[in-house]
Design an enzyme around this catalytic site. Sequence first.
Site, PDB file in Angstrom:
ATOM      1  N   SER A  88       3.750  -2.424  10.203  1.00  0.00           N
ATOM      2  CA  SER A  88       5.214  -2.396  10.314  1.00  0.00           C
ATOM      3  C   SER A  88       5.878  -3.708   9.903  1.00  0.00           C
ATOM      4  O   SER A  88       6.842  -4.149  10.541  1.00  0.00           O
ATOM      5  CB  SER A  88       5.629  -1.984  11.737  1.00  0.00           C
ATOM      6  OG  SER A  88       5.172  -0.668  12.014  1.00  0.00           O
ATOM      7  N   ASN A 143       0.868  -1.184   0.000  1.00  0.00           N
ATOM      8  CA  ASN A 143       0.000   0.000   0.000  1.00  0.00           C
ATOM      9  C   ASN A 143       0.901   1.227   0.000  1.00  0.00           C
ATOM     10  O   ASN A 143       1.533   1.538   1.006  1.00  0.00           O
ATOM     11  CB  ASN A 143      -0.892  -0.027   1.254  1.00  0.00           C
ATOM     12  CG  ASN A 143      -1.700   1.248   1.409  1.00  0.00           C
ATOM     13  OD1 ASN A 143      -1.831   2.036   0.480  1.00  0.00           O
ATOM     14  ND2 ASN A 143      -2.239   1.463   2.607  1.00  0.00           N
ATOM     15  N   TRP A 144       0.937   1.905  -1.149  1.00  0.00           N
ATOM     16  CA  TRP A 144       1.856   3.051  -1.270  1.00  0.00           C
ATOM     17  C   TRP A 144       1.296   4.323  -0.645  1.00  0.00           C
ATOM     18  O   TRP A 144       1.990   5.336  -0.593  1.00  0.00           O
ATOM     19  CB  TRP A 144       2.171   3.301  -2.744  1.00  0.00           C
ATOM     20  CG  TRP A 144       3.123   2.311  -3.347  1.00  0.00           C
ATOM     21  CD1 TRP A 144       3.763   1.275  -2.692  1.00  0.00           C
ATOM     22  CD2 TRP A 144       3.560   2.254  -4.708  1.00  0.00           C
ATOM     23  NE1 TRP A 144       4.563   0.598  -3.575  1.00  0.00           N
ATOM     24  CE2 TRP A 144       4.464   1.166  -4.809  1.00  0.00           C
ATOM     25  CE3 TRP A 144       3.280   3.013  -5.842  1.00  0.00           C
ATOM     26  CZ2 TRP A 144       5.088   0.827  -6.013  1.00  0.00           C
ATOM     27  CZ3 TRP A 144       3.896   2.682  -7.039  1.00  0.00           C
ATOM     28  CH2 TRP A 144       4.803   1.596  -7.126  1.00  0.00           C
ATOM     29  N   LYS A 145       0.044   4.328  -0.257  1.00  0.00           N
ATOM     30  CA  LYS A 145      -0.571   5.530   0.321  1.00  0.00           C
ATOM     31  C   LYS A 145      -0.329   6.724  -0.626  1.00  0.00           C
ATOM     32  O   LYS A 145      -0.401   6.563  -1.823  1.00  0.00           O
ATOM     33  CB  LYS A 145      -0.041   5.775   1.733  1.00  0.00           C
ATOM     34  CG  LYS A 145      -0.088   4.497   2.585  1.00  0.00           C
ATOM     35  CD  LYS A 145       0.161   4.742   4.026  1.00  0.00           C
ATOM     36  CE  LYS A 145       0.206   3.397   4.749  1.00  0.00           C
ATOM     37  NZ  LYS A 145       0.222   3.521   6.187  1.00  0.00           N
ATOM     38  N   GLU A 204      -6.576   4.428   8.131  1.00  0.00           N
ATOM     39  CA  GLU A 204      -6.406   5.866   7.877  1.00  0.00           C
ATOM     40  C   GLU A 204      -7.679   6.468   7.296  1.00  0.00           C
ATOM     41  O   GLU A 204      -8.012   7.623   7.572  1.00  0.00           O
ATOM     42  CB  GLU A 204      -5.194   6.091   6.951  1.00  0.00           C
ATOM     43  CG  GLU A 204      -3.891   5.887   7.715  1.00  0.00           C
ATOM     44  CD  GLU A 204      -2.717   5.427   6.871  1.00  0.00           C
ATOM     45  OE1 GLU A 204      -2.777   5.523   5.631  1.00  0.00           O
ATOM     46  OE2 GLU A 204      -1.737   4.950   7.476  1.00  0.00           O
ATOM     47  N   GLY A 230       2.679   1.992  10.686  1.00  0.00           N
ATOM     48  CA  GLY A 230       3.574   3.139  10.517  1.00  0.00           C
ATOM     49  C   GLY A 230       4.314   3.528  11.788  1.00  0.00           C
ATOM     50  O   GLY A 230       4.921   4.593  11.854  1.00  0.00           O
ATOM     51  N   GLY A 240       2.896  -1.237   4.237  1.00  0.00           N
ATOM     52  CA  GLY A 240       2.904   0.183   3.893  1.00  0.00           C
ATOM     53  C   GLY A 240       4.318   0.645   3.580  1.00  0.00           C
ATOM     54  O   GLY A 240       4.837   0.448   2.479  1.00  0.00           O
ATOM     55  N   GLY A 241       4.967   1.232   4.562  1.00  0.00           N
ATOM     56  CA  GLY A 241       6.275   1.868   4.382  1.00  0.00           C
ATOM     57  C   GLY A 241       7.299   1.012   3.647  1.00  0.00           C
ATOM     58  O   GLY A 241       7.991   1.494   2.733  1.00  0.00           O
ATOM     59  N   GLU A 289      -5.117  -5.382  10.686  1.00  0.00           N
ATOM     60  CA  GLU A 289      -4.120  -4.331  10.842  1.00  0.00           C
ATOM     61  C   GLU A 289      -4.332  -3.613  12.167  1.00  0.00           C
ATOM     62  O   GLU A 289      -5.125  -2.654  12.245  1.00  0.00           O
ATOM     63  CB  GLU A 289      -4.239  -3.322   9.696  1.00  0.00           C
ATOM     64  CG  GLU A 289      -3.954  -3.908   8.332  1.00  0.00           C
ATOM     65  CD  GLU A 289      -3.337  -2.872   7.414  1.00  0.00           C
ATOM     66  OE1 GLU A 289      -2.231  -3.114   6.930  1.00  0.00           O
ATOM     67  OE2 GLU A 289      -3.941  -1.809   7.233  1.00  0.00           O
ATOM     68  N   HIS A 317      -9.324   0.917   5.195  1.00  0.00           N
ATOM     69  CA  HIS A 317      -8.016   1.115   5.841  1.00  0.00           C
ATOM     70  C   HIS A 317      -8.192   2.028   7.053  1.00  0.00           C
ATOM     71  O   HIS A 317      -9.008   2.960   7.026  1.00  0.00           O
ATOM     72  CB  HIS A 317      -7.031   1.726   4.846  1.00  0.00           C
ATOM     73  CG  HIS A 317      -5.625   1.712   5.347  1.00  0.00           C
ATOM     74  ND1 HIS A 317      -5.158   2.666   6.213  1.00  0.00           N
ATOM     75  CD2 HIS A 317      -4.607   0.850   5.144  1.00  0.00           C
ATOM     76  CE1 HIS A 317      -3.891   2.390   6.523  1.00  0.00           C
ATOM     77  NE2 HIS A 317      -3.539   1.291   5.871  1.00  0.00           N
TER      78      HIS A 317
HETATM   79  C1  PEP Z   1      -0.608  -0.031   6.077  1.00  0.00           C
HETATM   80  O1  PEP Z   1      -0.685   1.154   5.849  1.00  0.00           O
HETATM   81  O2  PEP Z   1      -1.501  -0.796   5.682  1.00  0.00           O
HETATM   82  C2  PEP Z   1       0.557  -0.512   6.818  1.00  0.00           C
HETATM   83  C3  PEP Z   1       0.531  -1.730   7.292  1.00  0.00           C
HETATM   84  O3  PEP Z   1       1.580   0.379   6.976  1.00  0.00           O
HETATM   85  P1  PEP Z   1       3.046   0.063   7.604  1.00  0.00           P
HETATM   86  O4  PEP Z   1       3.528  -1.223   6.964  1.00  0.00           O
HETATM   87  O5  PEP Z   1       3.881   1.236   7.210  1.00  0.00           O
HETATM   88  O6  PEP Z   1       2.869  -0.081   9.067  1.00  0.00           O
END
Ligand code: PEP
Length: 257
Positions: free
Chosen positions: A220, A16-18, A104, A180, A241-242, A174, A102
């Site tokens: 993470s 997920n590049w956000k 966010e 994050g 994500g990251g 999640e 999600h």
């Molecule tokens: C996400 O945004 O779905 C996520 C899991 O982010 P991260 O891996 O950066 O915690």
Amino acid sequence: MSGIPSRERRRVMAGNWKMHKTHSETRAFFAAFLPMIGDAAHCDVVIAPPFTSIAAAVEAAKGSRVAIAGQNNHWQMEGAFTGEVSSAMLVEAGCTHVIVGHSERRQYSHETDDIVSQKSRAALVAGLTPIVCLGENFPERETGRTQEVLSQQFIGGPGALTAEEFSRILIAYEPVWAIGTGRTATPEIAAAAHRFLRQCVRDQFSPEAAAGVRILYGGSVKPDNIQGLMAQEELDGALVGGASLDPRSFAAIVNAK
Ligand code: PEP
């Protein structure tokens, strides 16, 4: 153990590049990433770029086994919804998946469980596979309310679909406190939550649905913790994500056995 017999479930590694990566950055990512993952035969690979980079991602991923996802869709098929994107638009742009619910979007755009179920249904009608996210926040975990929250989010969201609709979705557990933050859930914490969600699926649908649904872990995930997480039979993949922004680190995650 959950008492739910496991069925062969193919692993899914989704990025997920956000709100990251322009067209040119997307092309550069794929040019580096695709040779590093080879045919990635052991899993499904999905990348969710921002809307404006979907076309570049679809073009760059052509001929590979990488599927492209939207990060959001609208619950209506079309209409006067300024700034929104429909499921059919995502399909025509070349997407096969979409992330729904999600944390966010729940937090900043006030998406409710009901909206999550409506968006999932709209995605399914258009032929997309929704990746439906749910998870507790830190105060909820700290006060022992994790199962209550997961159960509520499940029943109001993916649990509100029909059994046939449900058979076509992916779930992503999640925990919000791990997204994050660099605070990954331990493999045992993640597995316990997945077991609980599988129990919710059994209660709402059937033992077969519980054994078949693929539940990804997100929060993470990094190259150095992916192996421990994937060693848990309950975890059917990861939503990243990251660490999906860097071709080398996402390739290491995808290639983990
Ligand atoms: C996400 O945004 O779905 C996520 C899991 O982010 P991260 O891996 O950066 O915690």
